[in-house]
Design a protein around this motif. Sequence first.
Motif: not given
Lengths: 385, 124
Positions: B34-39, B53-57, B69-77, B82-83
């Motif tokens: 994995v080289v990129y994650v879009e959150l 989200a999008v995960v790119e290899s 279903s729900g509301e996003v409260t946190a993302i893994n910055d 370090a993808p």
Amino acid sequence: MTTQDSDSSDAALRRTPLHDAHVGLGARMVPFAGYAMPVQYPAGILKEHAWTRENAGLFDVSHMGQAVVAGPDHEAAARALEALVPGDIVGLAPGATRYTQLLNDAGGIIDDLMVTRPILPEADGRLMLVVNAARKDVDYRHIEARLPGGVRLEPQSDRALIALQGPKAADVMTRHAYEAVRLAFMHAAPARFDGIECQISRSGYTGEDGFEISMADADADAVWGALMAEPEVEAVGLGARDTLRLEAGLCLYGHDIDEATSPIEAALAWSIGKRRREEGGFPGADRILAELSDKPSRRRVGLRPEGRAPAREGTAIAVDGETIGMVTSGGFGPTVGAPIAMGYVAAAYVAPDTRVELIVRGRAQPATVTRLPFTPHRYARADNR
Amino acid sequence: MALRYTKDHEWVRLEGDTATVGISHYAQEQLGDVVYVELPEIGKTVAKGDEAAVVESVKAASEVYAPVSGEVTAINDALEAAPGAVNEEPTGGGWFLKLKVSDPSELDGLMDEAAYKTYLAEIS
């Protein structure tokens, strides 16, 4: 999450002579150009890529098409091929290899290929071709239909091809085929590899020094096994082959070049020698010579996206909201350590450092036009050894 | 709570009304490096099955769907720099996002570890 179907169990897929060796190494096999091919080994694409840049990567490229254009002498065979390609074939020295393109009548690229003149006088008149796997049937039909009497095409469908690429490739080769190490970049000769008759060229598709070894199918396992036993050598799949060639700025047929793109648009003008430019006489010469003097309306360039998001093939390239081109190859460059891409842009935007935008998932990502390659070529050229 | 899995190879772990979401070990193995994650943006509301989200290899980009279903409260910055954590610890440090779950009963339809294992055996 969406995952691609990478099932290679389809019985219709062809296998290279090294299929069992790949499976034994734990390769993930995928369909590619009608063959079951290793896309990666357990190490993974990033490690295989880095290994090739630092040591020596071993690639099975037996799916590629090997063929001979055979005529009564070099002049006759070379003239016949020159009617189909813009490269200088007549002027090839014995043992020299040239990169050129099969062109359609509109100057579009049917395929790109390597052409080698045999070094041995007794084999002169037998030009050796290596073409893309996905295009070999198209190429062979095209060539056969256009060769004059006395010159014929001989597909070498019983031969395998193995590439050894990287800064330690030459050290490794010294132990198995000493003569091959004397070859300069883009030169080839018959050589014995541990006593096995091979044709070895100093060439490749990674931007590194390296060799491509052609041998009878029956000998492929022995050559592969001898190289895999060397501490500097690891197997490398098609995944890393793609990232290595992208960093090296090399075209992938069907992506960066196709029947609609000319060699000039594709920034391959360097592959058309002076004599061919003066004389013409190749398919699409009117268009190609006009593009050489007036500049083409679009050209292939390198692109460096800002940020971390890769821009994949098909991504629109825009300036001030207007589409001015498209990405034809794009992803992550492991040695560059950042996303990289190649694509075609309109003539006004080809200059290095031109600012453009890449439309990734609907959002405009800033990017810069850059010179190719992304990583410097490290070929063993005759003048720097 | 133990992990629950979707047929699209996302996992979800519910603690109180917060669901942590990532992709399974099988998914990261299929993707390769994995080289990129879009959150997503924090505060975004997603419905079950929406692209979250999008995960790119090295090879390709893949969508990651919201398992609930729900509301996003946190993302893994940390994934920005370090993808590769998605490959190394897919169900640990390689988590993608946290959701404030709107309907916890949506988890009932997801597979537990044993059911997911059976499912993987069926599809491979």
